[in-house]
Write an enzyme that holds these catalytic residues in place. Sequence first.
Site, PDB file in Angstrom:
ATOM      1  CB  SER A 291      -0.896   0.018   1.241  1.00  0.00           C
ATOM      2  OG  SER A 291      -0.130   0.353   2.396  1.00  0.00           O
ATOM      3  CG  ASP A 292       1.547   5.832  -1.269  1.00  0.00           C
ATOM      4  OD1 ASP A 292       2.441   5.979  -0.407  1.00  0.00           O
ATOM      5  OD2 ASP A 292       1.482   6.533  -2.286  1.00  0.00           O
ATOM      6  CD1 TRP A 293       1.403   7.509   5.720  1.00  0.00           C
ATOM      7  CD2 TRP A 293       3.583   7.044   5.619  1.00  0.00           C
ATOM      8  NE1 TRP A 293       1.941   7.788   6.948  1.00  0.00           N
ATOM      9  CE2 TRP A 293       3.281   7.525   6.916  1.00  0.00           C
ATOM     10  CE3 TRP A 293       4.890   6.689   5.315  1.00  0.00           C
ATOM     11  CZ2 TRP A 293       4.253   7.658   7.911  1.00  0.00           C
ATOM     12  CZ3 TRP A 293       5.854   6.828   6.300  1.00  0.00           C
ATOM     13  CH2 TRP A 293       5.541   7.299   7.585  1.00  0.00           C
ATOM     14  CB  ALA A 294      -1.605   5.487   6.427  1.00  0.00           C
TER      15      ALA A 294
END
Length: 758
Positions: A291-294
């Site tokens: 995933s991208d950040w969070a």
Amino acid sequence: MRITKILITTLMSIITVSNANAQQKLNSEIEKKIDVLMAKMTIEEKVGQMNQYNGFWDVTGPAPVGGTAEQKYENIKKGLVGSMLTVRGVKEVKAVQKIAVEQTRLGIPLIIGFDVIHGYKTLSPIPLAEAASWDLAAIEKSAEVAASEAAASGINWTFGPMMDISRDARWGRVMEGAGEDPYLGSKIAVARVKGFQGDNSFKSPLRIAASAKHFAGYGFVVAGLEYNASEIGSNTLYNQVLPPFKAAVDTGLRTVMTSFNTINGIPASADKYLLKETLKNKWGFSGFVISDWASIREMIPWGYSKDEKSAAISAVEAGTDMDMEGGIYVPHLIELMKQGKVDQKYVDDAVRRILRVKYELGLFDNPYRFLDEKREKEVIGSKANHEAVLDMAKKSIVLLKNEKQLLPLKKSGQKILLLGTLASSKNSPLGSWRIASDNNTAVSVLEGLKNYTGNTLNFVEGPKLTTEEPTFLTEVKYNTTDKSGLEEAKQAAKSADVIIMVLGEHSFSTGEARSRTDINLPGLQEEFLKEIYKINPNIVLVLNNGRPLSINWASENIPAIVEAWHLGTESGNAVAQVLYGDYNPSGKLPMTFPRNVGQIPIYYNNYSTGRYTDKDNNVFWSHYSDAEKTPLYPFGFGLSYTTFDYSDFKINKKSFAKGENIQVSVTLKNTGKYEGKEVVQLYIQDEFASVARPVKELKAFELVNLKPDESKTVSFPITEKELGFYNNQGDFVVEPGSFKIMVGGNSQDLKIIEAELL
């Protein structure tokens, strides 16, 4: 001679088959090792491999006490962490790796990630600038330099390259990609993956795993607004967005990062069609998805997931294998699996993919193979790396205008006046996304010009660009009121033979979360330019920017304009060498420059619309009533200090059957006084198809170097690959019909031949 060629061909075939067999054997051995390891793993340890944490304390210092940092530290020791990001430097990485390898039950090594976007410590131009070179070998070399420095610092995985096609200059992250065209973007994606990963064997400790981002459609966020939804149809998805990712996967890409946006209301990290059906099943991608950040957690505020548990279920079932700093998988997947709410097959598939990449990187054979302090000192900032990024920077510069023979500058006898805050800046030229580099380490334009001592050089800053020096974490505040320095600059302009004005935008106006609604020269810069022009029109405008800008007045009035982007560590040297003619500019725009923001999105491969056209091929009433419809500078545009002539454009047959290849050729001649390079571009239009097709699409290009009066015949094969397209079901189709085949030096000035596929 013929026998020798046959022997060489046969030998190469044997080597290729041998290498393929060796790789197949290695892959089989890795899968067996994964089977053995996974049989030993608990549910907790499996989910732990799917968890990535951001660096959270001085690893070589005392362990944290209290708060989130202590919890993360304890989770590493429990085997609940598979990866770390932003931990860098051999000492720091070795310390955290030792915890994972020597203090956990199974000793599974961490994979260390970092945003290596256009260099690590020694910076190349921003990616959009590199794309302007159209030089695939140089771009691959640039990525190789970035990989070598990152790997030498203990990193073995980059969150790049960015492969988002975008037509919107308002979006700050256009600086991070390859522009608006899927063909050029695909070629550059492959070059960058090869630069990072090499031959995918990772035998060298100076190669790292690449990650294609952002999957998918992030370049089409509504209004160019960061973290927004993307509204695109299937035609755009298949023919514009996905091709660079598909090309990267076919090259051996090892990881993919999901995007923040939604498509059809589904957040990318939960998009089963994109991640599972397309990427993993249809394309056969064997690496893992992060995933991208969070972004898994962010599915809750999107209104897609009601809570963290539902977010975890949606993401893992869709095929998001690792959670970047979201804190979703570890707290919830373990419980959900034990309750039977998540099938173990999803977790097992994710863990297998993650372990596979770790094995391929050689981390199980030697967890510390990337951790050599001597190598770290030798590689980072080396002379060879500086030479490589300087070469890349020169090739990235685009000459937009050159009248009155202002360029190249004479080597002696001229009074040169240099103006602008950006001319002396050693920070902004580094570009955005350079978190490992040191501030103020770029060669400024002022420093670069000082290397040429034959002319008199005078520098006056003029009005300041910003009210304070911005940082990566602050908004750029442009000076709009303080005109201090303007009068001094005007006085100096009176006696100058040539004035070089370095204007544009600070690099921290571009990048993530740096969307703009105004793409003119910010602050007092245009007023500054006009005031100097009144006194002395002999101006060379050098642009520093990370996106296409609207520079209508300058384009109409200023005799010479150089697009110099944010060129990285060797910025000033590159600009000076181009201005003085020691390097003849050869760059071509990878993204259309609009006349104003109201034209956005503007791009060359548009549709003709259903309205008829007039004698000048203008679509009736499909125009703006207050501005020209045409771009300020089209895609593929760029001048040289020399001139080129295209002639004898021909095709070997105008009618051909399906499955039959044809050949087109054109003669290119250098008709000027300087040796130079030209990017010969081939475009094709499918005139009638089962879905409407663009007025033209780039299908091939060749970078040609010619001496004065030298000619070369450039040939392009045209196969079904160039003639086909993806239908609305995502299937590649080739349909019979009429085609226009076009060739030229940019997307507007083209010679045309008609052909028909029977």
